[in-house]
Write an enzyme that holds these catalytic residues in place. Structure first.
Site, short mmCIF file in Angstrom:
data_model
loop_
_atom_site.label_atom_id
_atom_site.label_comp_id
_atom_site.label_asym_id
_atom_site.label_seq_id
_atom_site.Cartn_x
_atom_site.Cartn_y
_atom_site.Cartn_z
N ASN A 97 0.86 -1.18 0.00
CA ASN A 97 0.00 0.00 0.00
C ASN A 97 0.90 1.24 0.00
O ASN A 97 1.48 1.59 1.02
CB ASN A 97 -0.89 -0.03 1.25
N TRP A 98 1.00 1.86 -1.16
CA TRP A 98 1.91 3.02 -1.29
C TRP A 98 1.32 4.27 -0.63
O TRP A 98 2.02 5.26 -0.45
CB TRP A 98 2.19 3.33 -2.76
N LYS A 99 0.05 4.25 -0.33
CA LYS A 99 -0.65 5.42 0.24
C LYS A 99 -0.39 6.65 -0.65
O LYS A 99 -0.30 6.50 -1.87
CB LYS A 99 -0.21 5.65 1.69
N HIS A 137 -9.65 0.79 5.07
CA HIS A 137 -8.36 1.03 5.73
C HIS A 137 -8.58 1.97 6.92
O HIS A 137 -9.38 2.91 6.83
CB HIS A 137 -7.37 1.64 4.73
N GLU A 165 -6.96 4.36 8.05
CA GLU A 165 -6.75 5.80 7.80
C GLU A 165 -7.99 6.42 7.17
O GLU A 165 -8.36 7.54 7.50
CB GLU A 165 -5.51 5.99 6.90
N GLU A 175 -5.62 -5.40 10.47
CA GLU A 175 -4.60 -4.38 10.67
C GLU A 175 -4.86 -3.64 11.98
O GLU A 175 -5.65 -2.68 12.01
CB GLU A 175 -4.64 -3.37 9.52
N GLY A 179 2.24 1.85 10.82
CA GLY A 179 3.19 2.95 10.70
C GLY A 179 3.87 3.33 12.00
O GLY A 179 4.55 4.36 12.09
N SER A 239 3.25 -2.53 10.40
CA SER A 239 4.71 -2.55 10.60
C SER A 239 5.34 -3.90 10.28
O SER A 239 6.28 -4.34 10.94
CB SER A 239 5.06 -2.12 12.03
N GLY A 254 2.63 -1.43 4.31
CA GLY A 254 2.68 0.01 4.06
C GLY A 254 4.12 0.46 3.81
O GLY A 254 4.67 0.28 2.72
N GLY A 255 4.74 1.02 4.83
CA GLY A 255 6.08 1.61 4.71
C GLY A 255 7.09 0.74 3.97
O GLY A 255 7.80 1.23 3.08
C1 PEP Z 1 -0.97 -0.10 6.17
O1 PEP Z 1 -1.14 1.11 6.20
O2 PEP Z 1 -1.80 -0.83 5.59
C2 PEP Z 1 0.22 -0.65 6.82
C3 PEP Z 1 0.22 -1.91 7.12
O3 PEP Z 1 1.23 0.24 7.07
P1 PEP Z 1 2.66 -0.09 7.72
O4 PEP Z 1 3.15 -1.38 7.11
O5 PEP Z 1 3.52 1.06 7.36
O6 PEP Z 1 2.44 -0.24 9.19
#
Ligand code: PEP
Length: 248
Positions: free
Chosen positions: A9-11, A94, A96, A166, A172, A212, A233-234
């Protein structure tokens, strides 16, 4: 056999040049396998990236879609527009978007219907905040998100749903849920689904972990029986890290 899936997920990261570079690096390092590898990229990148991934086993996902297919909704993008660009998946729910865009289970249910009507597969996210976990309501809360979000679907439609667990406190933050915590809630999610749809349907649904996840913890998390991959994500913003998570 459940599908193993790793979705990045590049956001709201990477402009189109950077996105092309990252996508090309991933394509260069990606080995053919039976895993589904998905990139959830910004809307603006689909036309270009769809050309790059053509003929590969990389799939594209949208990070959201509107609950209507067309109309006077300035600034919005519909599931039919994504489908017409060759997008295969859409992430819905999600945390967010739940937090910053006030998306609740009722709205998400409509979005899911719209996405499925356009033959998009849905990665439906659920997960609790730290307060909710500390007060012990996380099992009920996650069950509610699943029941209210997808339980109006029939068994056939459920084949196009992927669940991503999640925990909000792990997204994050660098703090990852332990493999024991993840396995127990994935078992819970599967049993909630089994109660409504039966064991056969529940056993066929891929449940991903997100929060994470990185090369150093992916193997431990993915080796749990009910963890069928990850939503990343990251770490998906770096080709080497993303590839090593896929290999895990
Ligand atoms: C996400 O936003 O779906 C996610 C899992 O982010 P991160 O891996 O950065 O925690």
């Amino acid at each position: 056999m459940r599908k193993k899936i790793v979705a990045g997920n590049w956001k709201m990261n990477k402009n189109i040049q950077q996105g092309k570079e990252l996508c090309n690096s991933i394509l260069n390092l990606l080995e053919t396998s039976n895993k589904e590898v998905i990139l959830a990229v910004p809307f603006t990148h689909f036309t270009v990236l769809a050309e790059l991934v053509k003929g590969s086993n990389l799939k594209l996902a949208a990070q959201n879609c509107h609950h209507e297919l067309s109309g006077a909704y300035t600034g919005e993008i519909s599931a039919s527009m994504f489908a017409s660009l060759g997008v295969d998946y859409v992430i819905l729910g999600h945390s967010e978007r739940r937090a910053y865009n006030n998306e609740d289970n009722d709205l998400l249910r409509k979005k899911i219907d719209t996405a499925l009507s356009q033959n998009l597969k849905v990665i439906y996210c659920c997960g609790e905040t730290l307060d909710e976990r500390n007060s012990g309501v996380h099992f009920d809360l996650v069950a509610k998100q699943i029941i209210e979000g997808v339980f109006h679907l029939n068994s056939e439609e459920m084949k196009n749903i992927v669940i991503a667990y999640e925990p909000v406190w792990a997204i994050g933050t660098g703090e990852t849920a332990t493999s024991v915590q993840v396995q127990e809630i994935h078992v819970h999610i599967r049993s909630v689904i089994a109660r409504k749809y039966g064991e056969y349907v529940a056993d066929g649904i891929s449940i991903l972990y997100g929060g994470s996840c990185k090369p150093s913890n992916a193997h431990e998390l993915f080796s749990q029986t009910d963890v069928d991959g990850g939503l990343i994500g990251g770490a998906s913003l770096n080709a080497e890290d993303f590839i090593s998570i896929i290999k895990a």
